[in-house]
Design a protein around this motif. Structure first.
Motif, PDB file in Angstrom:
ATOM      1  N   PHE A   1      42.707  34.251  52.425  1.00 18.18           N
ATOM      2  CA  PHE A   1      43.393  33.858  54.446  1.00 18.18           C
ATOM      3  C   PHE A   1      44.627  32.937  53.869  1.00 18.18           C
ATOM      4  CE2 PHE A   1      37.999  33.548  53.655  1.00 18.18           C
ATOM      5  CZ  PHE A   1      38.158  34.698  53.886  1.00 18.18           C
ATOM      6  N   ALA A   2      45.695  31.890  53.704  1.00 15.06           N
ATOM      7  CA  ALA A   2      46.092  31.795  54.155  1.00 15.06           C
ATOM      8  C   ALA A   2      47.192  32.312  54.632  1.00 15.06           C
ATOM      9  CB  ALA A   2      46.712  30.803  52.620  1.00 15.06           C
ATOM     10  N   PHE A   3      47.245  33.774  53.865  1.00 11.60           N
ATOM     11  CA  PHE A   3      48.633  35.464  54.197  1.00 11.60           C
ATOM     12  C   PHE A   3      47.823  35.758  55.304  1.00 11.60           C
ATOM     13  CE2 PHE A   3      49.002  34.550  49.696  1.00 11.60           C
ATOM     14  CZ  PHE A   3      50.977  34.195  50.253  1.00 11.60           C
ATOM     15  N   LEU A   4      46.703  35.861  55.334  1.00 11.93           N
ATOM     16  CA  LEU A   4      45.990  35.835  56.204  1.00 11.93           C
ATOM     17  C   LEU A   4      46.195  35.564  57.759  1.00 11.93           C
ATOM     18  CD1 LEU A   4      44.669  38.974  57.782  1.00 11.93           C
ATOM     19  CD2 LEU A   4      42.033  37.359  57.122  1.00 11.93           C
ATOM     20  N   LEU A   5      45.702  33.736  57.946  1.00 16.31           N
ATOM     21  CA  LEU A   5      46.568  33.087  59.227  1.00 16.31           C
ATOM     22  C   LEU A   5      47.035  33.566  59.260  1.00 16.31           C
ATOM     23  CD1 LEU A   5      43.709  29.862  57.894  1.00 16.31           C
ATOM     24  CD2 LEU A   5      43.449  31.672  59.673  1.00 16.31           C
ATOM     25  N   MET A   6      48.755  33.486  58.926  1.00 14.74           N
ATOM     26  CA  MET A   6      49.953  33.243  59.071  1.00 14.74           C
ATOM     27  C   MET A   6      50.229  35.176  59.875  1.00 14.74           C
ATOM     28  SD  MET A   6      52.427  31.083  56.046  1.00 14.74           S
ATOM     29  CE  MET A   6      51.596  32.413  55.580  1.00 14.74           C
ATOM     30  N   CYS A   7      49.444  35.836  59.836  1.00 13.32           N
ATOM     31  CA  CYS A   7      49.601  37.495  59.981  1.00 13.32           C
ATOM     32  C   CYS A   7      49.903  38.219  58.977  1.00 13.32           C
ATOM     33  CB  CYS A   7      50.204  37.135  61.302  1.00 13.32           C
ATOM     34  SG  CYS A   7      49.446  36.292  63.089  1.00 13.32           S
ATOM     35  N   GLU A   8      49.916  37.321  57.407  1.00  8.71           N
ATOM     36  CA  GLU A   8      51.006  38.950  57.233  1.00  8.71           C
ATOM     37  C   GLU A   8      50.207  39.731  56.157  1.00  8.71           C
ATOM     38  OE1 GLU A   8      53.218  36.443  53.925  1.00  8.71           O
ATOM     39  OE2 GLU A   8      54.138  34.682  55.831  1.00  8.71           O
ATOM     40  N   MET A   9      48.975  39.819  56.471  1.00  5.90           N
ATOM     41  CA  MET A   9      48.243  40.853  56.411  1.00  5.90           C
ATOM     42  C   MET A   9      47.415  41.221  57.865  1.00  5.90           C
ATOM     43  SD  MET A   9      46.472  38.893  52.383  1.00  5.90           S
ATOM     44  CE  MET A   9      46.027  39.605  52.614  1.00  5.90           C
ATOM     45  N   SER A  10      46.846  42.396  57.399  1.00  5.48           N
ATOM     46  CA  SER A  10      46.188  43.262  58.105  1.00  5.48           C
ATOM     47  C   SER A  10      44.433  42.827  58.169  1.00  5.48           C
ATOM     48  CB  SER A  10      45.951  44.311  58.603  1.00  5.48           C
ATOM     49  OG  SER A  10      46.909  45.177  57.367  1.00  5.48           O
ATOM     50  N   TYR A  11      44.091  42.952  57.104  1.00  7.39           N
ATOM     51  CA  TYR A  11      42.925  43.241  56.439  1.00  7.39           C
ATOM     52  C   TYR A  11      42.664  41.699  55.777  1.00  7.39           C
ATOM     53  CZ  TYR A  11      42.856  47.947  58.429  1.00  7.39           C
ATOM     54  OH  TYR A  11      42.951  47.825  59.271  1.00  7.39           O
ATOM     55  N   ILE A  12      41.086  41.585  55.031  1.00  2.27           N
ATOM     56  CA  ILE A  12      40.935  40.599  54.449  1.00  2.27           C
ATOM     57  C   ILE A  12      40.977  40.944  52.999  1.00  2.27           C
ATOM     58  CG2 ILE A  12      38.780  38.950  53.542  1.00  2.27           C
ATOM     59  CD1 ILE A  12      37.648  38.798  56.814  1.00  2.27           C
ATOM     60  N   THR A  13      40.992  40.498  52.461  1.00  2.88           N
ATOM     61  CA  THR A  13      41.396  40.972  50.382  1.00  2.88           C
ATOM     62  C   THR A  13      40.485  41.998  50.069  1.00  2.88           C
ATOM     63  OG1 THR A  13      43.658  40.305  50.072  1.00  2.88           O
ATOM     64  CG2 THR A  13      42.046  40.405  48.449  1.00  2.88           C
ATOM     65  N   VAL A  14      39.932  42.802  49.413  1.00  6.31           N
ATOM     66  CA  VAL A  14      38.131  43.184  49.064  1.00  6.31           C
ATOM     67  C   VAL A  14      38.811  43.994  47.898  1.00  6.31           C
ATOM     68  CG1 VAL A  14      36.357  44.758  49.258  1.00  6.31           C
ATOM     69  CG2 VAL A  14      37.788  43.505  51.317  1.00  6.31           C
ATOM     70  N   ALA A  15      37.836  43.266  46.874  1.00  9.09           N
ATOM     71  CA  ALA A  15      38.085  43.770  45.639  1.00  9.09           C
ATOM     72  C   ALA A  15      37.478  45.057  45.458  1.00  9.09           C
ATOM     73  CB  ALA A  15      37.091  43.011  44.424  1.00  9.09           C
ATOM     74  N   ARG A  16      38.302  45.747  44.738  1.00  5.57           N
ATOM     75  CA  ARG A  16      37.195  47.106  45.006  1.00  5.57           C
ATOM     76  C   ARG A  16      35.992  47.708  44.912  1.00  5.57           C
ATOM     77  NH1 ARG A  16      41.449  51.419  42.249  1.00  5.57           N
ATOM     78  NH2 ARG A  16      42.847  51.002  43.721  1.00  5.57           N
ATOM     79  N   ASP A  17      35.324  46.733  43.714  1.00  2.20           N
ATOM     80  CA  ASP A  17      34.762  46.752  42.873  1.00  2.20           C
ATOM     81  C   ASP A  17      33.456  46.160  43.372  1.00  2.20           C
ATOM     82  OD1 ASP A  17      35.905  45.178  41.730  1.00  2.20           O
ATOM     83  OD2 ASP A  17      34.200  45.100  39.566  1.00  2.20           O
ATOM     84  N   GLU A  18      33.662  45.130  44.319  1.00  2.00           N
ATOM     85  CA  GLU A  18      32.773  44.009  44.343  1.00  2.00           C
ATOM     86  C   GLU A  18      31.522  44.364  45.223  1.00  2.00           C
ATOM     87  OE1 GLU A  18      34.150  42.432  48.618  1.00  2.00           O
ATOM     88  OE2 GLU A  18      35.382  41.739  47.092  1.00  2.00           O
ATOM     89  N   LEU A  19      30.848  43.471  45.047  1.00  2.00           N
ATOM     90  CA  LEU A  19      29.049  44.023  46.105  1.00  2.00           C
ATOM     91  C   LEU A  19      29.672  44.602  47.384  1.00  2.00           C
ATOM     92  CD1 LEU A  19      26.931  41.913  43.839  1.00  2.00           C
ATOM     93  CD2 LEU A  19      27.533  44.690  43.357  1.00  2.00           C
ATOM     94  N   PHE A  20      28.895  44.763  47.994  1.00  2.00           N
ATOM     95  CA  PHE A  20      28.255  45.269  49.306  1.00  2.00           C
ATOM     96  C   PHE A  20      28.529  44.130  49.789  1.00  2.00           C
ATOM     97  CE2 PHE A  20      24.373  45.569  49.273  1.00  2.00           C
ATOM     98  CZ  PHE A  20      23.717  45.303  50.850  1.00  2.00           C
ATOM     99  N   PHE A  21      28.022  42.490  49.652  1.00  2.00           N
ATOM    100  CA  PHE A  21      27.582  41.725  50.863  1.00  2.00           C
ATOM    101  C   PHE A  21      28.386  39.982  50.116  1.00  2.00           C
ATOM    102  CE2 PHE A  21      25.171  42.382  46.761  1.00  2.00           C
ATOM    103  CZ  PHE A  21      24.986  40.595  45.793  1.00  2.00           C
ATOM    104  N   ALA A  22      29.231  40.619  49.326  1.00  2.00           N
ATOM    105  CA  ALA A  22      30.224  39.748  48.975  1.00  2.00           C
ATOM    106  C   ALA A  22      30.744  38.972  50.408  1.00  2.00           C
ATOM    107  CB  ALA A  22      31.466  40.566  47.474  1.00  2.00           C
ATOM    108  N   MET A  23      31.389  40.146  50.544  1.00  2.00           N
ATOM    109  CA  MET A  23      31.906  39.115  51.600  1.00  2.00           C
ATOM    110  C   MET A  23      31.323  38.599  52.409  1.00  2.00           C
ATOM    111  SD  MET A  23      34.934  40.953  55.185  1.00  2.00           S
ATOM    112  CE  MET A  23      36.143  42.047  53.606  1.00  2.00           C
ATOM    113  N   PRO A  24      30.286  39.265  53.353  1.00  2.00           N
ATOM    114  CA  PRO A  24      29.589  38.367  53.962  1.00  2.00           C
ATOM    115  C   PRO A  24      28.886  36.899  53.733  1.00  2.00           C
ATOM    116  CG  PRO A  24      28.911  40.400  54.174  1.00  2.00           C
ATOM    117  CD  PRO A  24      29.722  40.590  53.261  1.00  2.00           C
ATOM    118  N   VAL A  25      28.726  36.756  52.576  1.00  2.00           N
ATOM    119  CA  VAL A  25      28.379  35.731  51.246  1.00  2.00           C
ATOM    120  C   VAL A  25      29.847  34.536  51.626  1.00  2.00           C
ATOM    121  CG1 VAL A  25      27.848  34.363  49.469  1.00  2.00           C
ATOM    122  CG2 VAL A  25      26.189  36.200  49.934  1.00  2.00           C
ATOM    123  N   ASP A  26      31.074  35.220  51.248  1.00  2.00           N
ATOM    124  CA  ASP A  26      32.356  34.293  51.298  1.00  2.00           C
ATOM    125  C   ASP A  26      32.349  33.577  53.023  1.00  2.00           C
ATOM    126  OD1 ASP A  26      32.539  34.794  48.976  1.00  2.00           O
ATOM    127  OD2 ASP A  26      33.767  36.015  48.624  1.00  2.00           O
TER     128      ASP A  26
END
Length: 242
Positions: free
Chosen positions: A194-219
């Motif tokens: 999130f630190a890199f994201l807030l500085m506009c150094e990334m265009s998407y929230i980092t997501v692991a390839r094998d993570e559960l579909f509801f992991a991001m909403p929970v986080d």
């Protein structure tokens, strides 16, 4: 204005209840919009556009507060204390930041639209990296806003709870939950970059390839609650529960 009149009846308690429900719907909508990985882009943009309508309704419902604080900027005659309290100043700053970050997030979303506004936005705008960053800034500002206003509800709940269970249980549970939320949110902050994201150094929230579909909403929910609870705790320390 018929919709706004529903929040301006002769019953103050009914007005407050309806406004709280409107805020709850708006908060839930913002959270769903943040989960664009699950909703996919067309629904994401539709819900984001709908949020603008609800925000406009929210501003109309609270236009008296806006007139009192910013009416002088537009030449309106307003009556306000000469020296605003610390509480009012913090509330005003929070509201201004919240509105500014929402506007920035919405405008940047229109600029990089791929569905609803794609026909009126240049292709080069759709490669912009700022929309997700600005949306996250708004998400955090909303958490701060909720934390500041949670005293109106949580303070009463805590007082009621103390009459049913021992005080040490309430204190232990309160600070225990706060500690757990902070630890979890720090781990989420690092894992999602999130630190890199807030500085506009990334265009998407980092997501692991094998993570559960509801992991991001929970986080996102954990991070939001952690910020809101910390702000609530600080607000109680600074100017009490009332």
């Amino acid at each position: 204005m018929r919709i706004v009149s529903c929040f301006e009846t002769a019953d103050p308690l009914l007005n407050w209840t309806r406004r709280m429900r409107l805020d709850a719907v708006l908060l839930l909508l913002f959270f769903v919009v943040m989960c664009d990985r699950l909703t996919q882009n067309p629904l994401h943009e539709a819900l984001g556009t709908a949020s603008l309508l609800i925000v406009c309704t929210h501003l109309l419902v609270n236009r008296t507060w806006l007139r009192q604080h910013f009416g002088a900027w537009f030449g309106m005659a307003v009556r306000r204390p000469r020296r605003p309290s610390v509480k009012n100043r913090i509330s005003t700053i929070s509201n201004v930041v919240l509105l500014a970050t929402f506007a920035a997030s919405f405008i940047s979303g229109v600029m990089c639209s791929q569905t609803l506004f794609a026909s009126v936005t240049p292709q080069v705008w759709r490669m912009d990296l700022s929309h997700v960053a600005l949306s996250l800034w708004f998400f955090l500002a909303a958490a701060v806003h909720v934390g500041l206003h949670a005293r109106l509800v949580l303070g009463k709940w805590e007082t009621s709870l103390r009459t049913r269970v021992p005080g040490w249980v309430v204190v232990f549970g309160k600070y225990g939950i706060l500690a757990i939320l902070i630890v979890l949110s720090v781990r989420i902050w690092i894992r999602r970059d999130f630190a890199f994201l807030l500085m506009c150094e990334m265009s998407y929230i980092t997501v692991a390839r094998d993570e559960l579909f509801f992991a991001m909403p929970v986080d996102l929910a954990i991070l939001f609650c952690a910020v809101a609870v910390v702000v609530y705790a600080l607000a109680v320390m600074v100017y009490g529960r009332n």
